[in-house]
Structures are given as structure tokens and as C-alpha cells.
Write an enzyme that holds these catalytic residues in place. Structure first.
Site, PDB file in Angstrom:
ATOM      1  CG  ASP A  85      -2.086   0.901   1.163  1.00 10.90           C
ATOM      2  OD1 ASP A  85      -2.313   1.487   0.092  1.00 10.90           O
ATOM      3  OD2 ASP A  85      -2.795   1.040   2.178  1.00 10.90           O
ATOM      4  CD  GLU A 128      -0.184   5.421  -4.037  1.00  9.05           C
ATOM      5  OE1 GLU A 128      -0.948   4.445  -4.148  1.00  9.05           O
ATOM      6  OE2 GLU A 128       0.301   5.787  -2.951  1.00  9.05           O
ATOM      7  CG  ASP A 176      -7.854   4.902   0.320  1.00 10.18           C
ATOM      8  OD1 ASP A 176      -7.765   3.666   0.389  1.00 10.18           O
ATOM      9  OD2 ASP A 176      -6.991   5.666   0.785  1.00 10.18           O
TER      10      ASP A 176
END
Length: 800
Positions: free
Chosen positions: A467, A470, A543
Site C-alpha cells: 500500500d 505511489e 480508497d
């Protein structure tokens, strides 16, 4: 993107034919800039167009590790040459490339038809790298840099460009096409919208909490693949660039500004032909553009998979239901949730732990008070053939007393800032450093930490979730890493930003494969991704929010991912943020059970939402759809075998299966699961009926629940209740299903269900977890064919 139209010319007398490509020099007369054009046709049915500076003062960044191997190229030959153009052909001569002198453009033809024109509107753009010392002396680097070309200020952040502005861009015309798809990830419709009156599509991986809907801004991942479709052809444009990228799409039926030097009858005809113009602009790198020529959807998917890799064959358990929450409180909580599934007769395969399971947000650790016996917990789950997934993010807590941090610091495994110091940002642990996964040595070092003797408390039944990759940097520019941070090889972050999560995903997968000695298939979920991420495992849409609008948008989002090769994908069931009403939760379970990756997940501030907490009616409805998912697992597994071997995704827009039916080209609220099942999840509150497009005038469709039959080529209005999940089986197909009841995916019995005389289908089986299918060919692939004997009505004979 609005910049000057530069009139590059192709210097045809510089043509050089090599074994693998044709080379031309390009000249821009005003600036005297010279570029080197390489054109390489590949045996897979693609044409690669590569443009770089002719003599850069140092190498420009070229994306590594995404293309799985150097494509086998064809030998080009000159078919025709004039003072204005050179026409090249290869192989059987079915395709040709025509390079025009002035203005430079490159046409790709199939037969006599121009399919794609590169630089049709003269938008070729290439800013050369500059040596700072020379730039200062010749005045091209202003002392104060008022234009912000060398030093850009964004809010409180300063981005210093070591070699000045280095953007590149080009435009392409797709002739005859008026429907284009792809370019994930965006919370938008399946068909890309015309951007003439608004912002371009942006490809820039960012952590965007509760992202806006119907937006062209970038989200967590980027795949720079655009797919165009018309009734008789499908083509693709793959723009291999990992820097920030913008894409403009313009649909048009005619163009008053015909930018051709030579008039002919065929050119005049093309003036009024439908076409789509696509304009790409990237911050840095080189122009590396691959045209995939199809001509049908299946061939295009194979061509793309041959370039960037096929979807990994997942372990069977990962196609079951996953239960996740940020966070389950402790070991007792996990055991209680696990027991709740058994008590309510709801099958599931995997339970997940978010960041709170660690010791102070230090990955590869366990909170000693909350999870004192992780091995015992995993063995408890493994006795029921269930797995545990834990999170592992790319940021490492700055802690001189933590051995992993010290190893990474001393081993040079962290990203540096522009001054050569270790870059520090903030994330869940507070002050953090970020592993430089672009370095092979760092990936190898990271992978070794998944070994059972290093990752204390882990067992072979533990799998991983990447997670925040990015990468997410709290308080950073756009909540990510500064573009002038420095990676392995001296490359700036701007060059490879969109690859960061791809590389962590790669390293994690390599770690799990190494852990098993190369025998067991890994399962790794990643939030950030790039082209080629399908080789490593699964992704999800990030999300999302517990509203009906996010449920609706999840369908075109996973379809866009599927079209772009990321086949193992899904959306958080129920919405990650906020609390869903019971009806929405049921409808989301129904939709999620019909997507490749099926996980319920919720944020830490939301109310608990295990499936049995909303009353008997909701529990029964959720139980039914999860059980149906498990009944269809043999079919899902067979579809993933197809994706693994042909590139054809399990989830398909209707036009993939019905490529000549234009009524299907814009449908994105329903889809095909393989070639046999059509799904139309209910996504409206209080729905009493749904409208379903049943394509194929010669098709017969069967409601899988009621067995009612319907003719294709029509739009059906179907009454629905809360229990209704509209799924139809295509006449003439055989869908393998599991029989009996089970608490997880292990050892299903497979029963082919034939419909309509002359039906056919496939079933793929292996051990469900190892690489034996690949290494020892230990698998079973059977094709089923049914016939209806004369006079036997609906009785069938089955041939295998």
C-alpha cells in the site's frame, strides 16, 4: 500541449536499414534540432516508433523492466521511394509504413488503408537535455529563470531540473475510429471522453483519498495504453513513458486543416472519414510508442501481453473472498471474525491485517501486545485452509535502534535528495525514508526479508499487501515524492515516478517466490501499478467511498483496467470510507462477487461490517452471493488460465465478445465474464427493475437463476428484488461450476453445466498453488462438447 507547431522534416536520404529497424534523421529547421527516428515492425503485429536526440550530451531515460524481452523484429524492405516519401514493408506485405518528408509524418497502412498516422497534426515535440554549465554561458538558463524552466515553484516546494526542461510529445490520428478506451486509472466512464473543452487525462500516480468521480486526474496507477475499436478493427497505442504524462483525446468526423503536402483522391476521402486524434505529452524520457495492429480484440490483447507480460496465474485461494479491515484489533479479534464466518456458513479464504498489526509501524514486525503469537494465529487459520495477508509499505521508519532501518541506510538502499543526502518524508510511522526499489540490489535486499528466518512470526501461509506505494508522502508535493529526488543510476524521480509501485510489487513477489524456493505461487496486492504489473498479481481501485455513485463507477474502472492488461482487479466491497446502508452493502457484495478480486474492506473510523452484523435478511443475501462466487471458481480459474496464456482478460466489455455490434461500444454498466456469462449488477437504490442489453441477434441467453430464455439483439427489462443478481449464460456455452458446500476454495468438485445443443467450454485444473503446472506440466485442460441426440429433447451427451 498548446506550444508551437514545429515543422520537422524527415531526411529521407539518411535512411539506414538494419536487421531490426529502419533509421531516419529528423530535422527541425528553426532550431536546427536533429532527432533519430527508429521504426521497427515486430512479428507479434506491432510497430515500434522510437525517437531520441541524435547526439544527446548524456543518455535520456528509457523505461526498463516493463517490456519482457526484446521483441522479435521483421526485416524491412523499401517498396517505393520518391522525393516526398519512402514506403517500407515487411513479411507478407500485409502492412506498410510510409514516412513523409515535409512535414514529417509516419503512416501505418493495412493493405491500402491508412490505420494510424503518427505526427498527423505536427505536434512532435522534443526538448533537448542541456548541460547546466554550457546553458549558463550561452544564456539559455536565465539568471532568475522567470519562466520557471529550470527551477519550478509549487506552493512551498521547489523543483530544480538538473538538465532544464526535457518534455517530449507527439500526436496520432486513428483513422475510422470513434471509440477509444484504456489509460487507467481514472474514476471515469469506460469510453474515454473528448478533452477538447477540458483537462487532458493525466497519468501520474498519486494517493488520492476519497477521489473525485468522473475526473481525468491521475489516481494510484498508470497504464499508458489506449485501445481504439470499430466494427472491423481494434488497434492500440502503447506510450512507454514513466514520467508525468498528459493525453488529449479529440473525436472528429472531419478536419478542416488538412496538413498534407500531397493531395490525392484517397487523401480527400480521408478528410470526411471518422477519426480520433490522440496527443501525448510527457515530462521527460524518450518517445517510445508502440502501435498494436490487432486486428481483432483477442489478437490485440495477445500483442500487448507479448510486450509487457501475461497476467500471473494466481493461487486458487486468492480468487475466493477476502475479509479486510483497517484494522482487526488483536489475535482474539481475528479468531472471532474467522469463527463468525463458520458460524454463519459463509465461505472465505483470507483475512487481512493493516498497519496496526506492526510494532510502531515498523514493517516485518508484530505488535508484541496485540499479536504475541502470529505463528499460532497463522497455523490456526491454515488448519482451515485459510491464509493471512499483512501490509508492507515502502516507507521505513527513521529509527537508529531498528536493525532494518540501519541495514537499509548503511547499504545505500534509500532514495536520495537532490543534494545527495537520504531523502526523508513523512508517512504512517512519522519521519520515514523511502526504499529505492528501482535498484536491483535494493530489490534483492528487500526480497530476502521475506525469508521465514528473517521475517520472524511469518509462515508459508502469510501473503502480502503493498500500500502507499505511489509513493505517498504526507505533506509532500501532491502528497508524493519531489521530482528532483535521486534514484539508482543518478536518475531523477521525475523520470520513473509511475514505476515506483511497480518495482515494489516486483520485489515483494520475488521475495515470496524466493521464500518457497521457487515452488509456490505468490499472492501480492498492490495499490500502485504500471504497465506490466499484471505479471506480479492483483490491484484494487483504492480508497473509495460507501455511496451508490462509487459502486457504479467501480464497474467502468475495473473494465478499463482489464482492457489495459491488469486483469486481476477489483474495488473495495462496501466502500472504504463511510458506512454503507444495508441495501448498498448487499448490492456491493453482489457486484464485487462478479469482479476478479473480491475483498470487503473498510477504514478504521467506520463501523464494523462483517456480513452478519446487519440482520438475517442481509446476512442471507450476502451468504448467497459469496456461495455463488465459490460455485463459479472453476470457471474463474479457467479464465485466469486463459489470461495467463493468451492475454484475454476474464472481465470484458461487451464489444470484446460482440465487436461488430456498435450498440455495445459505450455500455459500461454490464460486461462479460469470459465468453459465456453476462453480468449486470444492480447499482441503483430501491431498484425494482433493471435494463439489460442482450447482444447478438443470433444468440440465446439463459437467466442463470430462473433458467428463463431470451433472444439476443434486444434490451430486456428485468424485475429485481434485493436478492436478484442479473447474470445470463450464453447459449452454446459450457460453464464449469463447483458443487457441494465448502468453507473456502479447497478441492471443489467440478460439474459442467451445458445449455443448448452443440455447446462447448473449457475447464482448467492444477494443484492450485505451485508452479508445477509450468515446470512439470502438471495440469489438466479439458474441452467439453455437448450434443443433443435425436429425439432426446433436452438430454445431453458430453464428450471430453
Amino acid at each position: 500541449m498548446q506550444g508551437p507547431d514545429l515543422r520537422y522534416r524527415a531526411l529521407l536520404d539518411t535512411l539506414v536499414l538494419t536487421e531490426r529497424r529502419a533509421l531516419f534523421e529528423l530535422l527541425e529547421p528553426d532550431t536546427q534540432r536533429r532527432l533519430l527516428l527508429s521504426v521497427a515492425p515486430c512479428r507479434s503485429g506491432t510497430v515500434r516508433i522510437l525517437i531520441d536526440e541524435l547526439q544527446p550530451f548524456k543518455a535520456r531515460y528509457r523505461v526498463p523492466d516493463v517490456i519482457t524481452g526484446e521483441p522479435q523484429c521483421e526485416q524491412l524492405r523499401v517498396e517505393r521511394q520518391t522525393k516526398d516519401s519512402v514506403t517500407l514493408t515487411w513479411s507478407s506485405g500485409r502492412h506498410r509504413v510510409c514516412v513523409w518528408h515535409l512535414p514529417f509524418r509516419l503512416e501505418i497502412l493495412s493493405g491500402d488503408e491508412v490505420v494510424v498516422t503518427f505526427n498527423s497534426k505536427g505536434k512532435l515535440w522534443f526538448e533537448a537535455l542541456q548541460d547546466p554549465s554550457r546553458a549558463a554561458s550561452n544564456g539559455s538558463k536565465p539568471q532568475d529563470d522567470d519562466a520557471g524552466l529550470w527551477k519550478e515553484t509549487f506552493q512551498q516546494f521547489v523543483d530544480i531540473k538538473a538538465n532544464g526542461p526535457t518534455s517530449i510529445g507527439a500526436d496520432l490520428r486513428l483513422h475510422g475510429f470513434s471509440h477509444v478506451y484504456g489509460l487507467p486509472e481514472h474514476a471515469d466512464s469506460l469510453q474515454l471522453r473528448d478533452t477538447s473543452e477540458g483537462a487532458p487525462y493525466r497519468l501520474y500516480n498519486l494517493d488520492v483519498f476519497a477521489y473525485a468521480l468522473y475526473s481525468r486526474l491521475g489516481l494510484y496507477g498508470s497504464v499508458p495504453l489506449l485501445v481504439a475499436h470499430k466494427p472491423d478493427r481494434t488497434v492500440g497505442v502503447f506510450w512507454l513513458n514513466a514520467s508525468e504524462t498528459f493525453v488529449n483525446v479529440h473525436y472528429s468526423s472531419s478536419d478542416p486543416q488538412v496538413n498534407f503536402a500531397v493531395e490525392s483522391l484517397s487523401l480527400k476521402r480521408r478528410r470526411v472519414q471518422l477519426h480520433t486524434d490522440v496527443h501525448w505529452l510527457s515530462e521527460s524520457g524518450v518517445i517510445d510508442c508502440m502501435i498494436l495492429l490487432g486486428p481483432d480484440p483477442q489478437q490485440l490483447f495477445t500483442q500487448y501481453a507479448q510486450l509487457t507480460g501475461y497476467q500471473a496465474l494466481p493461487p486458487l485461494f486468492s480468487l475466493g473472498y477476502h475479509q479486510c479491515r483497517w484494522n482487526y484489533n488483536d489475535e482474539a479479534d481475528v479468531r472471532a471474525v474467522d469463527a463468525g464466518f463458520d458460524r454463519h456458513n459463509i465461505p472465505y479464504d483470507v483475512i487481512w491485517l493493516d498497519i496496526e498489526h506492526t510494532d510502531g509501524k515498523r514493517y516485518f514486525t508484530w505488535d508484541p501486545a496485540l499479536f504475541p503469537d502470529p505463528v499460532g494465529l497463522q497455523r490456526h487459520l491454515e488448519q482451515k485452509k485459510r491464509k493471512l495477508v499483512v501490509i508492507s509499505d515502502p516507507h521505513i521508519k527513521v529509527d537508529p535502534d531498528w536493525s532494518l532501518y540501519c541495514e537499509a541506510r548503511d547499504g545505500g538502499h534509500f532514495v536520495k535528495d537532490r543534494d545527495g543526502q537520504i531523502y526523508q518524508g513523512s508517512c504512517w510511522p512519522g519521519e520515514s525514508c523511502y526504499l529505492d526499489y528501482s535498484s536491483p540490489a535494493t530489490r534483492a535486499w528487500y526480497s530476502r526479508h521475506f525469508a521465514l528466518n528473517k521475517y520472524k512470526g511469518s509462515t508459508p501461509s502469510l501473503f502480502v499487501w503493498n500500500d502507499m506505494n505511489e509513493p505517498s508522502v504526507f505533506g509532500g508535493p501532491e502528497q508524493t515524492m519531489p521530482k528532483d529526488a535521486v534514484h539508482y543510476g543518478g536518475w531523477e524521480h521525475r523520470e520513473l515516478h509511475n514505476l515506483y509501485g511497480f518495482y515494489q510489487h516486483m520485489a515483494t513477489v520475488e521475495g515470496l517466490i524466493t521464500r518457497s524456493g521457487g515452488s509456490e505461487r505468490p499472492f501480492v496486492l498492490s495499490r500502485s501499478f504500471f504497465a506490466g504489473s499484471q505479471r506480479f498479481g492483483a490491484v484494487w481501485t483504492g480508497d473509495n467511498v460507501a455511496t451508490w455513485e462509487y459502486l457504479k463507477i467501480s464497474i467502468p474502472m475495473v473494465l478499463s483496467l482489464s482492457v489495459a492488461g491488469i486483469a486481476f482487479c477489483g474495488a473495495d466491497v462496501g466502500g472504504f470510507v463511510q458506512d454503507p446502508e444495508p441495501e448498498l452493502l448487499v448490492r456491493w457484495y453482489q457486484a464485487g462477487s462478479l469482479q476478479p478480486f473480491f475483498r470487503g474492506h473498510s477504514a478504521i473510523e467506520t463501523k464494523r461490517r462483517e456480513p452478519w452484523l446487519f440482520g438475517d435478511e442481509v446476512t442471507a443475501a450476502i451468504r448467497a452471493v459469496i456461495q455463488q462466487r465459490y460455485c463459479l471458481l472453476p470457471y474463474w480459474y479457467t479464465l485466469f488460465h486463459q489470461a495467463h496464456t493468451s492475454g484475454l482478460p476474464p472481465l470484458r466489455p461487451l464489444w470484446v465478445e460482440f465487436p461488430r455490434e456498435q450498440s455495445t461500444f459505450t455500455v459500461d454498466n454490464q460486461y462479460m465474464i469470459g465468453g459465456a456469462l453476462l453480468a449486470c449488477p444492480v447499482t441503483e437504490p430501491g431498484a425494482q427493475e433493471v435494463t439489460v442489453v442482450l447482444p447478438g441477434t443470433s444468440e440465446i441467453w439463459y437467466d442463470v437463476h430462473s433458467a428463463e430464455t431470451y433472444k439476443g439483439g434486444k434490451t430486456l427489462t428485468l424485475p429485481v428484488t434485493l436478492d436478484t443478481v442479473p447474470v445470463f449464460q450464453r447459449g452454446g456455452s459450457v460453464v464449469p461450476r463447483a458443487t457441494g458446500s465448502a468453507s473456502c476454495t479447497q478441492n471443489p468438485d467440478c460439474l459442467p453445466l451445458p445449455l443448448q445443443g452443440g455447446a462447448a467450454g473449457e475447464l482448467y485444473l492444477d494443484d492450485g498453488h505451485s508452479f508445477s503446472y509450468r515446470d512439470r506440466k502438471a495440469f489438466c485442460l479439458r474441452r467439453f462438447i455437448t450434443v443433443t441426440p435425436p429425439g432426446e429433447g433436452h438430454r445431453f451427451r458430453l464428450y471430453v
